[in-house]
Write a protein that holds these residues in place. Structure first.
Motif, PDB file in Angstrom:
ATOM      1  N   LEU A 148      63.691  -9.983  35.647  1.00  0.00           N
ATOM      2  CA  LEU A 148      64.781  -9.973  34.671  1.00  0.00           C
ATOM      3  C   LEU A 148      65.233  -8.536  34.393  1.00  0.00           C
ATOM      4  O   LEU A 148      66.434  -8.249  34.320  1.00  0.00           O
ATOM      5  N   TYR A 149      64.288  -7.627  34.241  1.00  0.00           N
ATOM      6  CA  TYR A 149      64.591  -6.227  33.958  1.00  0.00           C
ATOM      7  C   TYR A 149      65.451  -5.605  35.060  1.00  0.00           C
ATOM      8  O   TYR A 149      66.377  -4.838  34.782  1.00  0.00           O
ATOM      9  N   LEU A 150      65.192  -5.958  36.288  1.00  0.00           N
ATOM     10  CA  LEU A 150      65.986  -5.429  37.404  1.00  0.00           C
ATOM     11  C   LEU A 150      67.439  -5.901  37.327  1.00  0.00           C
ATOM     12  O   LEU A 150      68.345  -5.190  37.775  1.00  0.00           O
ATOM     13  N   THR A 151      67.670  -7.092  36.766  1.00  0.00           N
ATOM     14  CA  THR A 151      69.062  -7.559  36.613  1.00  0.00           C
ATOM     15  C   THR A 151      69.811  -6.730  35.572  1.00  0.00           C
ATOM     16  O   THR A 151      71.041  -6.747  35.544  1.00  0.00           O
ATOM     17  N   TYR A 152      69.088  -6.027  34.705  1.00  0.00           N
ATOM     18  CA  TYR A 152      69.730  -5.154  33.721  1.00  0.00           C
ATOM     19  C   TYR A 152      70.183  -3.825  34.334  1.00  0.00           C
ATOM     20  O   TYR A 152      70.939  -3.085  33.697  1.00  0.00           O
ATOM     21  N   TRP A 153      69.711  -3.533  35.554  1.00  0.00           N
ATOM     22  CA  TRP A 153      69.945  -2.209  36.132  1.00  0.00           C
ATOM     23  C   TRP A 153      70.660  -2.221  37.472  1.00  0.00           C
ATOM     24  O   TRP A 153      71.291  -1.225  37.841  1.00  0.00           O
ATOM     25  N   TYR A 163      57.824   5.826  29.068  1.00  0.00           N
ATOM     26  CA  TYR A 163      58.610   6.142  30.267  1.00  0.00           C
ATOM     27  C   TYR A 163      59.801   5.221  30.484  1.00  0.00           C
ATOM     28  O   TYR A 163      60.885   5.668  30.867  1.00  0.00           O
ATOM     29  N   LEU A 164      59.611   3.926  30.271  1.00  0.00           N
ATOM     30  CA  LEU A 164      60.679   2.977  30.596  1.00  0.00           C
ATOM     31  C   LEU A 164      61.837   3.059  29.605  1.00  0.00           C
ATOM     32  O   LEU A 164      61.653   3.391  28.430  1.00  0.00           O
ATOM     33  N   THR A 165      63.026   2.732  30.089  1.00  0.00           N
ATOM     34  CA  THR A 165      64.232   2.618  29.275  1.00  0.00           C
ATOM     35  C   THR A 165      64.711   1.171  29.354  1.00  0.00           C
ATOM     36  O   THR A 165      64.803   0.607  30.447  1.00  0.00           O
ATOM     37  N   ASP A 166      65.014   0.571  28.207  1.00  0.00           N
ATOM     38  CA  ASP A 166      65.335  -0.859  28.188  1.00  0.00           C
ATOM     39  C   ASP A 166      66.647  -1.191  28.907  1.00  0.00           C
ATOM     40  O   ASP A 166      66.711  -2.132  29.692  1.00  0.00           O
ATOM     41  N   ARG A 167      67.710  -0.432  28.637  1.00  0.00           N
ATOM     42  CA  ARG A 167      69.044  -0.756  29.168  1.00  0.00           C
ATOM     43  C   ARG A 167      69.754   0.524  29.608  1.00  0.00           C
ATOM     44  O   ARG A 167      69.445   1.616  29.113  1.00  0.00           O
ATOM     45  N   PRO A 168      70.747   0.404  30.487  1.00  0.00           N
ATOM     46  CA  PRO A 168      71.491   1.597  30.918  1.00  0.00           C
ATOM     47  C   PRO A 168      72.127   2.366  29.768  1.00  0.00           C
ATOM     48  O   PRO A 168      72.198   3.597  29.810  1.00  0.00           O
ATOM     49  N   GLU A 169      72.588   1.647  28.733  1.00  0.00           N
ATOM     50  CA  GLU A 169      73.234   2.320  27.602  1.00  0.00           C
ATOM     51  C   GLU A 169      72.303   3.306  26.901  1.00  0.00           C
ATOM     52  O   GLU A 169      72.764   4.233  26.221  1.00  0.00           O
ATOM     53  N   GLN A 170      70.979   3.119  27.069  1.00  0.00           N
ATOM     54  CA  GLN A 170      70.002   3.963  26.383  1.00  0.00           C
ATOM     55  C   GLN A 170      69.426   5.056  27.286  1.00  0.00           C
ATOM     56  O   GLN A 170      68.551   5.812  26.855  1.00  0.00           O
ATOM     57  N   ALA A 171      69.912   5.141  28.517  1.00  0.00           N
ATOM     58  CA  ALA A 171      69.308   6.039  29.512  1.00  0.00           C
ATOM     59  C   ALA A 171      69.798   7.473  29.332  1.00  0.00           C
ATOM     60  O   ALA A 171      70.870   7.845  29.819  1.00  0.00           O
ATOM     61  N   LYS A 172      69.005   8.286  28.652  1.00  0.00           N
ATOM     62  CA  LYS A 172      69.376   9.684  28.452  1.00  0.00           C
ATOM     63  C   LYS A 172      69.290  10.482  29.755  1.00  0.00           C
ATOM     64  O   LYS A 172      69.819  11.587  29.828  1.00  0.00           O
ATOM     65  N   TRP A 173      68.591   9.935  30.755  1.00  0.00           N
ATOM     66  CA  TRP A 173      68.452  10.615  32.046  1.00  0.00           C
ATOM     67  C   TRP A 173      69.661  10.356  32.959  1.00  0.00           C
ATOM     68  O   TRP A 173      69.711  10.880  34.069  1.00  0.00           O
ATOM     69  N   GLY A 186      62.825  -6.127  24.293  1.00  0.00           N
ATOM     70  CA  GLY A 186      62.946  -5.019  25.230  1.00  0.00           C
ATOM     71  C   GLY A 186      61.742  -4.916  26.157  1.00  0.00           C
ATOM     72  O   GLY A 186      60.609  -5.219  25.758  1.00  0.00           O
ATOM     73  N   ALA A 187      61.996  -4.460  27.383  1.00  0.00           N
ATOM     74  CA  ALA A 187      60.954  -4.400  28.405  1.00  0.00           C
ATOM     75  C   ALA A 187      59.872  -3.381  28.059  1.00  0.00           C
ATOM     76  O   ALA A 187      58.689  -3.610  28.313  1.00  0.00           O
ATOM     77  N   ARG A 188      60.264  -2.255  27.513  1.00  0.00           N
ATOM     78  CA  ARG A 188      59.316  -1.170  27.272  1.00  0.00           C
ATOM     79  C   ARG A 188      58.147  -1.632  26.383  1.00  0.00           C
ATOM     80  O   ARG A 188      56.974  -1.493  26.748  1.00  0.00           O
TER      81      ARG A 188
END
Length: 433
Positions: free
Chosen positions: A124-129, A194-204, A76-78
């Motif tokens: 790579l992280y940007l390709t996740y989002w 602050y960072l979130t690894d993947r969209p599925e984990q984004a509580k915001w 994970g990126a975080r």
């Protein structure tokens, strides 16, 4: 709904990622300001030794780039980006206390090892989002930190060198290294929380927003894998990846030749043109090409996303920059020389973000993690070659002109390569049954 969600993601992620890269790039190239402002004289360094010390960072970077990016994909990126930032911040700060050129070279090598995986990890992280149609613009917003760091960093570094002389009994360039190394360690803590690894984990994001974005990206990944089906081993060995690495080598060669030697070139205006600039004024002049380059970078990438054309959006600015830079020091006054340097900076900055849309056209998953890292690590050999070759040629000829000719030739050769490659490899034939 698509625009609203992607805008929300961009507002959440891009300012923070830009800040991280701003600090990263500044710690990477601030040696370029230290050299002509006391470091070279204090440590007894020639232009060749200075170029070697500047560039050996990238040999350390090369060693761990691919495994670092695969680790980010796995853990994970975080967590992984925070680890990278802690280690590079420590090494960058210790550089303030180097007693000689040998220690400086060793620490620059260690700094490269510490930073390995940061830049390709963010790509790579940007390709996740971000879906492919929005990716070049997202990369451009992130990479705008390069010219902004060069512009603001030139002024900040020059100010720290000027005002920091004598603080804690240090030379100005040592004080600059000390101050500019600390933010990486502070931001590592912020990254962890602050960072979130993947969209599925984004509580915001709202649940329906998470589901839509995750579904879009998964469908795109599945389509890419079914169309091209590149496994990790192929992504690490295929000639196309090596050719893309050469293209990036050409772009980065221009970037780092300017990044490490532009302050020295501007310092040389005094001898060539009779200009007299203070350290602060030199920093402000150094900033000009990068301010214009940052604006061009975002506009050009947005145009590439809108037209969905990639190859010429990489090749044209490289050709323009490659033609402009060799003539810079043949012009009759410093204003025209800075125009030519600015055109080269615009060419480099405009090519960078659209280039990174090319490998993600046919790589996904672990293949994207390994392939992007390999392209970046091999391409960043130019970070060693550009300052070392430019410095050695300056020592051999007594002028920066020959080194700038090499910059132009490499950029033009890389532009020709990307034209020959085209946007993506041929698709796999459809399977039967």
């Amino acid at each position: 709904m698509q625009n609203r969600i992607l805008r929300k993601v961009a507002i959440r992620l891009m300012p923070f990622l830009c800040l991280l890269y701003f600090v990263n790039y500044l710690d990477r190239v601030n040696i370029g300001f230290a050299g002509p402002n006391g470091m070279n004289d204090e440590l007894g360094m020639t232009a060749t030794v200075f170029g070697f010390a500047s560039g050996i960072f990238f040999l350390g970077y090369l060693v761990l780039e691919v495994p670092s990016n695969l680790a980010l994909h796995r853990f994970g990126a975080r967590k992984w980006l925070a680890r990278i930032m802690i280690t590079w911040g420590i090494v960058a700060t210790v550089m303030a206390f180097v007693p000689n050129a040998t220690t400086l070279v060793a620490l620059r090598f260690l700094l490269g090892i510490a930073e390995a995986g940061f830049f390709p990890g963010i790509i790579l992280y940007l390709t996740y989002w971000f879906p492919a149609v929005q990716r070049a613009k997202a990369v451009a917003l992130f990479m705008a930190a390069v010219p902004v760091s060069s512009a603001i960093g030139a002024t900040v570094s020059s100010a720290l060198i000027s005002s920091g002389h004598g603080v804690f009994g240090m030379s100005g360039w040592r004080f600059m290294f000390l101050v500019e190394g600390v933010p990486a360690m502070l931001l590592a803590v912020a990254t962890w929380f602050y960072l979130t690894d993947r969209p599925e984990q984004a509580k915001w994001l709202k649940p329906e927003e998470r589901d839509w974005l995750a579904g879009q990206l998964e469908a795109e990944r599945a389509e890419t894998e079914s169309t091209h089906a590149w496994p990790l081993r192929k992504a690490l060995t295929h000639p196309r990846i090596l050719a893309l690495a050469f293209v990036y080598f050409g772009i980065a060669y221009g970037l780092y030749a300017l990044g490490f030697f532009l302050p020295t070139i501007i310092k040389g205006f005094e001898q060539q043109y009779g200009t007299e600039l203070s350290t602060m004024e030199s920093g402000l002049v150094t900033a000009i090409p990068y301010v214009i380059g940052a604006i061009a970078m975002v506009i050009w990438a947005a145009h590439g996303d809108r037209t969905r054309e990639r190859v010429w959006h990489v090749a044209l600015p490289m050709l323009l920059g490659g033609v402009a830079i060799p003539v810079a020091l043949y012009l009759g006054n410093p204003y025209l020389a800075m125009v030519a340097v600015t055109v080269c900076a615009v060419g480099v900055c405009a090519a960078l973000p659209t280039f990174w849309a090319l490998p993600s056209n046919f790589l996904a998953g672990a293949a994207a993690a390994g392939g992007i890292a390999l392209i970046n690590s091999l391409g960043n050999i130019s970070g060693f070659a550009a300052p070392y070759v430019t410095g050695a040629l300056a020592d051999a000829t007594g002028s920066q002109r020959t080194g700038l000719w090499v910059v132009g030739i490499v950029m033009i050769a890389a532009a020709g390569t990307v034209i020959a490659l085209k946007s993506a490899p041929k698709q796999n034939p459809p399977s039967e049954g």
